[in-house]
Design a protein around this motif. Structure first.
Motif, PDB file in Angstrom:
ATOM      1  N   CYS A   7       1.276  -1.099  -0.162  1.00 52.86           N
ATOM      2  CA  CYS A   7       0.303  -0.083   0.125  1.00 52.86           C
ATOM      3  C   CYS A   7       0.637   1.014  -0.122  1.00 52.86           C
ATOM      4  O   CYS A   7       0.280   2.262  -0.831  1.00 52.86           O
ATOM      5  N   LEU A   8       1.463   1.029   0.408  1.00 54.01           N
ATOM      6  CA  LEU A   8       2.423   2.185   0.945  1.00 54.01           C
ATOM      7  C   LEU A   8       3.551   2.722  -0.615  1.00 54.01           C
ATOM      8  O   LEU A   8       3.485   3.793  -1.077  1.00 54.01           O
ATOM      9  N   VAL A   9       4.169   1.266  -1.759  1.00 57.40           N
ATOM     10  CA  VAL A   9       4.538   2.221  -2.485  1.00 57.40           C
ATOM     11  C   VAL A   9       3.361   2.569  -3.623  1.00 57.40           C
ATOM     12  O   VAL A   9       3.557   2.836  -4.230  1.00 57.40           O
ATOM     13  N   ALA A  10       2.292   1.494  -3.525  1.00 60.61           N
ATOM     14  CA  ALA A  10       1.124   1.937  -4.159  1.00 60.61           C
ATOM     15  C   ALA A  10       0.845   3.404  -4.514  1.00 60.61           C
ATOM     16  O   ALA A  10       0.737   4.153  -5.346  1.00 60.61           O
ATOM     17  N   PHE A  11       0.892   3.963  -2.731  1.00 55.41           N
ATOM     18  CA  PHE A  11       0.196   5.280  -2.514  1.00 55.41           C
ATOM     19  C   PHE A  11       1.453   6.228  -2.897  1.00 55.41           C
ATOM     20  O   PHE A  11       1.324   7.051  -3.584  1.00 55.41           O
ATOM     21  N   ALA A  12       2.583   5.812  -3.083  1.00 59.02           N
ATOM     22  CA  ALA A  12       4.043   6.803  -3.331  1.00 59.02           C
ATOM     23  C   ALA A  12       3.883   6.925  -5.134  1.00 59.02           C
ATOM     24  O   ALA A  12       4.025   7.886  -5.771  1.00 59.02           O
ATOM     25  N   PHE A  13       3.718   5.706  -5.819  1.00 57.53           N
ATOM     26  CA  PHE A  13       3.508   5.703  -6.628  1.00 57.53           C
ATOM     27  C   PHE A  13       2.460   6.745  -7.845  1.00 57.53           C
ATOM     28  O   PHE A  13       2.882   7.414  -8.439  1.00 57.53           O
ATOM     29  N   GLY A  14       1.324   6.821  -7.442  1.00 60.75           N
ATOM     30  CA  GLY A  14      -0.179   6.824  -7.543  1.00 60.75           C
ATOM     31  C   GLY A  14       0.624   9.181  -7.709  1.00 60.75           C
ATOM     32  O   GLY A  14       0.183   9.602  -7.911  1.00 60.75           O
ATOM     33  N   PHE A  15       1.085   8.822  -6.223  1.00 58.53           N
ATOM     34  CA  PHE A  15       1.332  10.885  -5.997  1.00 58.53           C
ATOM     35  C   PHE A  15       2.132  11.054  -5.777  1.00 58.53           C
ATOM     36  O   PHE A  15       1.805  11.759  -6.963  1.00 58.53           O
ATOM     37  N   ILE A  16       3.430  10.675  -6.956  1.00 59.33           N
ATOM     38  CA  ILE A  16       4.158  10.939  -7.448  1.00 59.33           C
ATOM     39  C   ILE A  16       4.758  10.745  -9.395  1.00 59.33           C
ATOM     40  O   ILE A  16       4.699  12.467  -9.897  1.00 59.33           O
ATOM     41  N   GLY A  17       3.727  10.215  -9.566  1.00 60.87           N
ATOM     42  CA  GLY A  17       2.589  10.149 -10.887  1.00 60.87           C
ATOM     43  C   GLY A  17       2.495  10.618 -11.372  1.00 60.87           C
ATOM     44  O   GLY A  17       2.238  11.063 -12.505  1.00 60.87           O
ATOM     45  N   SER A  18       1.636  10.995 -10.581  1.00 63.52           N
ATOM     46  CA  SER A  18       0.238  12.545 -10.632  1.00 63.52           C
ATOM     47  C   SER A  18       0.917  13.758 -10.821  1.00 63.52           C
ATOM     48  O   SER A  18       0.173  14.683 -11.927  1.00 63.52           O
ATOM     49  N   ILE A  19       2.004  14.034 -10.296  1.00 62.36           N
ATOM     50  CA  ILE A  19       2.740  15.464 -10.399  1.00 62.36           C
ATOM     51  C   ILE A  19       2.979  16.209 -11.601  1.00 62.36           C
ATOM     52  O   ILE A  19       2.540  16.990 -11.201  1.00 62.36           O
TER      53      ILE A  19
END
Length: 209
Positions: A7-19
């Motif tokens: 979940c932590l890795v997926a959250f980071a991917f989703g957040f950073i990838g949307s920037i």
């Protein structure tokens, strides 16, 4: 423990990838914020987050294998990308802000449905999440299991949603410091980038055919 790390890795991917402000959803959110329609902008972002959550879950579950066994899907996805990006690119290239907001528009669910639909029709998200999953698999950060597909997708969607919340919040807070004309040029410039993306998708389609 694997679920938490997933979940932590997926959250980071989703957040950073949307920037990066280069996708159709980013253009929509920005254009709505320029018109001070912050509620509609947020709903567009949240709708897109739901679509990305589904893409991320499917990619984790093993969509890469599914895609490999169905070669017709790849050129179809390029054709769909080229069409959607062209239509949105032309629209935003000619876009100008409107001051009037229709009654009830800020409470409508249309923004959420629009964000969900545009992201769902953007197959590049599938490629992005498939690549992300492949990268995670190569590093063996956690044990891969089909059971983790739903938490992975949900966390990825939460990451995207948090970025949309932050982006709309920042634009709302600093709206008076950002010249409207400059933001209009930014939206139109991003429209041009979408057209470039459509051209690249068309090139990939020709190669596939």
């Amino acid at each position: 423990m694997s679920t938490l790390i997933t979940c932590l890795v997926a959250f980071a991917f989703g957040f950073i990838g949307s920037i990066p402000l280069t996708g159709p959803i980013a253009v929509m959110v920005l254009s709505l914020c320029v018109q001070k329609r912050f509620g509609a902008a947020l709903r567009v972002g949240l709708g897109a987050a739901l679509a990305e959550a589904l893409y991320a879950a499917v990619a984790f579950w093993g969509f890469t294998t599914f895609l490999a066994n169905r070669p017709a899907i790849l050129p179809l996805s390029h054709a769909l990308s080229a069409l959607v990006l062209t239509l949105l690119g032309v629209y935003f290239l000619r876009w100008k802000p409107e001051d009037e907001v229709k009654p009830g528009e800020e409470r409508s669910l249309m923004g959420f449905l629009l964000g969900f639909t545009i992201s769902a029709l953007n197959p590049t998200l599938l490629a992005t999440w498939s690549a992300a999953v492949a990268s995670l698999y190569s590093r063996q950060l956690f044990a891969f299991s089909e059971v983790l597909a739903l938490p992975f997708g949900a966390a990825a969607g939460a990451g995207v949603a948090c970025w949309e919340l932050l982006l709309v919040g920042l634009l709302k807070r600093y709206e008076n410091r950002l010249p409207r004309s400059a933001l209009t040029w930014v939206v139109q410039g991003m429209g041009l980038l979408l057209i470039v993306g459509a051209v690249l998708a068309g090139r990939d389609l020709v190669r596939e055919l």
